[in-house]
Design a protein around this motif. Structure first.
Motif, mmCIF file in Angstrom:
data_model
loop_
_atom_site.group_PDB
_atom_site.id
_atom_site.type_symbol
_atom_site.label_atom_id
_atom_site.label_comp_id
_atom_site.label_asym_id
_atom_site.label_seq_id
_atom_site.Cartn_x
_atom_site.Cartn_y
_atom_site.Cartn_z
ATOM 1 N N ALA A 1 -10.831 0.062 11.638
ATOM 2 C CA ALA A 1 -11.611 0.748 10.614
ATOM 3 C C ALA A 1 -11.303 2.238 10.749
ATOM 4 O O ALA A 1 -10.949 2.708 11.835
ATOM 5 C CB ALA A 1 -13.096 0.487 10.817
ATOM 6 N N SER A 2 -11.451 2.960 9.689
ATOM 7 C CA SER A 2 -11.131 4.385 9.681
ATOM 8 C C SER A 2 -11.916 5.147 10.755
ATOM 9 O O SER A 2 -11.360 5.979 11.469
ATOM 10 C CB SER A 2 -11.415 4.973 8.293
ATOM 11 N N GLY B 1 0.814 -1.209 0.000
ATOM 12 C CA GLY B 1 0.000 0.000 0.000
ATOM 13 C C GLY B 1 0.852 1.264 0.000
ATOM 14 O O GLY B 1 0.327 2.370 -0.010
ATOM 15 N N GLU C 1 -6.076 11.001 5.468
ATOM 16 C CA GLU C 1 -5.582 9.797 4.784
ATOM 17 C C GLU C 1 -5.670 9.908 3.266
ATOM 18 O O GLU C 1 -4.893 9.279 2.562
ATOM 19 C CB GLU C 1 -6.341 8.550 5.245
ATOM 20 N N TYR D 1 0.477 3.387 17.435
ATOM 21 C CA TYR D 1 1.076 2.237 16.764
ATOM 22 C C TYR D 1 2.149 1.612 17.649
ATOM 23 O O TYR D 1 2.186 0.386 17.821
ATOM 24 C CB TYR D 1 1.677 2.627 15.405
ATOM 25 N N ARG E 1 -5.364 -2.971 12.326
ATOM 26 C CA ARG E 1 -6.676 -3.569 12.038
ATOM 27 C C ARG E 1 -7.839 -2.740 12.572
ATOM 28 O O ARG E 1 -8.793 -3.273 13.126
ATOM 29 C CB ARG E 1 -6.742 -4.995 12.568
ATOM 30 N N ARG F 1 -2.347 5.573 6.649
ATOM 31 C CA ARG F 1 -3.295 4.503 6.302
ATOM 32 C C ARG F 1 -2.659 3.130 6.563
ATOM 33 O O ARG F 1 -3.283 2.236 7.122
ATOM 34 C CB ARG F 1 -3.737 4.611 4.840
ATOM 35 N N PHE F 2 -1.395 2.970 6.164
ATOM 36 C CA PHE F 2 -0.694 1.714 6.381
ATOM 37 C C PHE F 2 -0.678 1.357 7.872
ATOM 38 O O PHE F 2 -0.998 0.232 8.257
ATOM 39 C CB PHE F 2 0.747 1.810 5.857
ATOM 40 N N ARG G 1 -2.641 2.438 10.316
ATOM 41 C CA ARG G 1 -3.996 2.139 10.797
ATOM 42 C C ARG G 1 -4.416 0.730 10.402
ATOM 43 O O ARG G 1 -4.922 -0.044 11.217
ATOM 44 C CB ARG G 1 -5.006 3.155 10.241
ATOM 45 N N LYS G 2 -4.184 0.376 9.150
ATOM 46 C CA LYS G 2 -4.579 -0.951 8.676
ATOM 47 C C LYS G 2 -3.778 -2.053 9.364
ATOM 48 O O LYS G 2 -4.309 -3.128 9.635
ATOM 49 C CB LYS G 2 -4.436 -1.043 7.158
ATOM 50 N N ARG G 3 -2.508 -1.803 9.645
ATOM 51 C CA ARG G 3 -1.692 -2.800 10.366
ATOM 52 C C ARG G 3 -2.255 -3.055 11.752
ATOM 53 O O ARG G 3 -2.133 -4.146 12.288
ATOM 54 C CB ARG G 3 -0.236 -2.341 10.487
#
Length: 174
Positions: A91-92, A31, A110, A128, A89, A82-83, A85-87
């Motif tokens: 949702a936005s 991503g 984002e 994070y 897991r 974004r990376f 946040r997705k790591r």
């Protein structure tokens, strides 16, 4: 090193290559636009130019990229936020609440439509570091860092596997 592999008699052979430091594999599956891998075998379809690779130890690679991002000295870009946040897991909408923004405000950040505020960036890095369970020393370093430089999109994150078959970053964005 290059070889040909026959898939079916009716299909054109795929070219198999090994990614090297001189010619690393551009890993867009992360991503992020600036992640390159060394030491992975990948296939190229000569008809379309499409590339694909089976990435070994993928969770470890994504963890290494996340660690590099939270520790880098330059500001995080929208794709990097974004990376992370997705790591984790999230949702936005749920992540926006953790950061203290509305889902619309965070979405604009984002998507690059709004500037990343330094306090939001610090909160994302610390979230994070905490939720991904970085060591206390690494988390403290993230908390103390001041990010002032502008991101150079030409900088690359280049990773390869070490003798224990774990992903390590050779070069990273400043």
């Amino acid at each position: 090193m290059e070889s040909l592999r026959q898939e079916d008699a009716g299909k054109m052979a795929l070219t198999v290559r090994m990614a090297t430091e001189a010619e690393p594999y551009h890993f867009t599956g992360s991503g992020l636009r600036n992640v390159y891998l060394v030491g992975v075998e990948y296939e190229v379809d000569p008809a379309t130019g499409m590339q694909s690779a089976a990435i070994p130890c993928l969770p470890n690679l994504m963890e290494a990229i996340g660690k590099v991002l939270v520790e880098k000295k330059t500001p995080l870009g929208p794709d990097e936020l974004r990376f992370l946040r997705k790591r984790l897991r999230f949702a936005s909408k749920a992540f926006a609440e953790l950061v203290g923004l509305s889902s619309e405000q965070y979405s604009r950040i984002e998507n690059g439509a709004a500037k990343v505020m330094p306090t939001v960036e610090r909160v994302v890095r610390l979230l994070y570091a905490t939720l991904a369970k970085l060591s206390p020393d690494e988390s403290e370093e993230v908390a103390k860092t001041r990010w002032t430089a502008e991101l150079n999109q030409e900088e690359r994150i280049v990773a390869c596997r070490d003798e224990d078959n774990r992903w390590v970053v050779l070069r990273q964005a400043a």
